[in-house]
Design an enzyme around this catalytic site. Structure first.
Site, short mmCIF file in Angstrom:
data_model
loop_
_atom_site.label_atom_id
_atom_site.label_comp_id
_atom_site.label_asym_id
_atom_site.label_seq_id
_atom_site.Cartn_x
_atom_site.Cartn_y
_atom_site.Cartn_z
N LYS A 85 10.63 -51.01 -15.36
CA LYS A 85 11.83 -50.69 -14.58
C LYS A 85 12.83 -51.84 -14.58
CE LYS A 85 13.00 -48.90 -9.98
NZ LYS A 85 12.36 -48.29 -8.78
N ASP A 94 13.29 -52.32 2.13
CA ASP A 94 12.39 -51.89 1.05
C ASP A 94 12.17 -53.04 0.07
OD1 ASP A 94 11.13 -50.77 -1.15
OD2 ASP A 94 12.54 -49.10 -1.40
MG MG Z 1 9.49 -48.71 -4.43
#
Ligand code: MG
Ligand code: ADP
Length: 611
Positions: free
Chosen positions: A74, A174
């Site tokens: 990613k 997050d």
């Molecule tokens: Mg995540």
């Protein structure tokens, strides 16, 4: 379940872990693998037989075969940097597509075959290219992808669906493996309004691991004068150990490190025995954690929300299990973050809620969400100020944290006499000079009537849609000539051929791979060599591959031997001898037999050592 329309699922495609969920009886639910796993490691492997493995099996082989395994892809999404796996180059989206294909297989088993749509989440701070690459990965995997959702927004959705009556401000923090995002969200009778987001696309647990790897490598360098990071296998081993140590330090105040074999020096194993305290570890990562708090501060300032107005702090992402993260947030807000949200599943569940809103399954819930553009979007201009001209100045058209979808038009003028065309450069970022911002594309508007400078007005319109994808139009006001560019489409057109090539490539990989199932249950799973006993023509490992395997077994053996008692050492001595002999053999079947025997012995001993 059979659905008349195509089912829509929600996917959290994480740096470290991925999961898929859907709406079952009005509530989001994870779709586990047929073996019951709810989340899978985002790790892909091309095994010796040419078969793609995703998840635990790939992750388990990471240290033994680092060159065949890809993790954290990613972090490369949106770039053109090829990812090499087993000597073959792949684009980041091709590797991501393999992870998504694996998740799709769970969906197909649970919901039946047929067309599926996916809502895929991305970090709020992902750029246009990164979003586009994610969408493409989904399509390569065989999903229809119409909607991309920001991860913290998804987490807020999962939370909001359960609390449709509540009015409050929440902060979603997050911190995962590769990225950090923070969003300030206002909830009001089922309407969730993201007020502001901030973040860093390159900050997460991976960075903490590497800081720890450097710490470990430094110790080895100091006492043995050898840098283990020059050795690919040693580097993988230290990375794996670093993550374990990090996780241990989330519950223990200190931990002992005992690595009998990290790297070989002059044919002798070099290991590491030491200790690390939570305090030491916090010292390594404190700067990065402070940076996350700065982002929190910025998001709150942009949202115009005071610390005292935040009623709930939602922790999402595996790295929020680090006690220091909780301490810092508790100190900042003067209250404890919530602990009842599952940090590993919240994003996938929220993606399913978005999927449910899209498919209509949740349209009666009354839940509505609005999101923001997390960065400023604008164009490059020639700026004149007190007789001085400056080129490459960033003129913002959509300021950061504007609610989306949004359309904004700004009027500009030609800069030079007789100018008949303008170049429209599209940028995102916060710097006043475009060269420090991120370029999204450019196009030319021609056919402007020649005139004195600063006479011809040009209207530039930015349209930013719900997926975070931008369309830009430039119009010459005097004659109505118009030119436009959907950043998404323009680049997608360029890469159409590339996309078709990727489809073929993946198809070939999956179709040509041998069909037999590897032994996924074994924790010590190493891809087994096709022995072709049944003569069905399955691929047989080459001599070279078998010899590589022998080398790896010898390393494992050396590690165990160090730890063993007298009796076991003797046994291992014999085995060592057999492996040495095997290296000289030419017959692959004979070598394979020895490998199998040795593997059995080593696995038993390793298991004993674990106990
Ligand atoms: Mg995540
Ligand atoms: P992503 O969204 O990037 O896939 P996750 O939310 O799954 O990431 O989080 C993965 C990260 O969390 C990894 O870096 C992992 O090492 C870290 N992590 C998981 N559990 C813990 C723990 N108990 N303590 C510290 N870090 C943890």
């Amino acid at each position: 379940m059979i659905n008349k329309t195509r089912p829509v699922v929600g996917i959290d495609l994480g740096t470290t872990n991925s999961a898929v969920a859907y709406i079952a009886k009005g509530k989001p639910a994870i779709i586990p693998s047929p073996q019951g796993q709810r989340i899978i490691p985002s790790v892909v492997m091309l095994d010796l037989q040419g078969k793609i493995l995703v998840g635990d099996a790939a992750r388990a082989a990471q240290v033994a075969m680092p060159d065949r395994v890809v993790a954290a892809v990613k972090r490369k999404m949106g770039s053109n940097e090829p990812v090499v796996m087993a000597g073959q180059a792949f684009s980041p989206q091709e590797i991501s597509a393999m992870i998504l294909k694996e998740l799709k297989s769970f969906v197909d088993s649970a919901l039946g075959e047929g067309e599926k749509e996916a809502v895929i989440t991305v970090p709020a701070y992902f750029t246009d290219e990164q979003r586009r690459a994610t969408k493409q990965a989904g399509e390569l995997a065989g999903f229809v992808v119409e909607r991309i959702v920001n991860e913290p927004t998804a987490a807020a959705l999962a939370f909001g669906l359960e609390r449709l009556e509540e009015d409050k401000h929440i902060l979603v923090y997050d911190l995962g493996g590769g990225t950090f995002d923070v969003s300030v969200v206002e909830m009001m009778s089922g309407i969730l309004e993201v007020k502001a987001s901030a973040g860093n696309n390159h900050l997460g647990g991976e960075d903490f691991d590497w800081l720890l790897v450097n710490w470990l490598a430094g110790k080895i360098k100091k006492s043995h004068g050898i840098d283990p990071l020059n050795d690919m296998r040693a580097k993988s081993l230290l990375k794996e150990q670093a993550e374990k140590i990090k996780i241990e330090l989330s519950s223990a105040e200190k931990t002992a490190i005992h690595l009998p074999l990290v790297v070989m020096k002059n044919n002798r194993p070099v290991g590491l025995s030491t200790e690390i305290t939570r305090q030491d570890f916090v010292g390594l990562i404190e700067n990065l954690l402070t940076e996350t708090v700065e982002c929190v501060r910025r998001a709150m300032a942009d949202a115009k929300v005071e610390v005292s107005e935040i009623q709930e702090i939602l922790l999402v992402g595996g790295s929020t299990r680090i006690p220091r993260v909780r301490e810092l947030l508790t100190a900042f807000f003067g209250k404890e973050p919530r602990c009842d949200v599952n940090p590993d599943e919240a994003v996938a569940l929220g993606a399913a809620v978005q999927a449910g809103l899209k498919s209509g399954e949740l349209s009666d819930s009354g839940l509505i969400i609005t999101d923001v553009a997390p960065f400023s979007l604008g164009t490059s201009i020639l700026d004149e100020h007190r007789g001085m001209t400056r080129d490459g100045v960033f003129s913002v058209i959509i300021p950061r944290n504007t609610t989306i979808p949004v359309t904004r038009t700004e009027r500009f003028y030609t800069a030079t006499p007789g100018q008949t065309s303008v170049q429209v450069d599209i940028y995102q970022g916060e710097h006043e000079l475009v060269k420090y911002n991120h370029s999204l594309g450019e196009f030319l508007l021609e056919g402007i009537p020649a005139n004195y400078r600063k006479v011809e007005p040009i209207d530039i319109t930015y349209r930013y849609n719900l997926n975070g994808i931008l369309e830009v139009t430039a119009k010459c006001v005097s004659n109505g000539r118009e030119e436009s560019l959907t950043v998404q489409d323009a680049l997608a057109r360029d890469s159409e051929q590339q996309f078709a090539a990727s489809v073929d490539k993946l198809q070939a990989l999956y179709e040509n791979a041998p069909k037999e199932e590897p032994d996924m249950d074994s924790e010590y799973y190493l891809p087994d060599f096709a022995d072709d006993e049944d003569g069905d023509g399955a691929a047989t490992a080459s001599l070279e591959e078998l010899r590589e395997e022998l080398g790896m077994l010898q390393n494992r053996l050396a590690a165990i031997k160090q730890e063993s008692n007298e009796l076991t050492r003797k046994k291992l001595g014999k085995l060592e001898h057999r492996l040495d002999e095997a290296k000289l053999l030419e017959d692959t079947a004979d070598i394979q037999k020895i490998i199998d025997e040795a593997t059995d012995v080593l696995i038993d001993l390793e298991m004993e050592a674990e106990e």
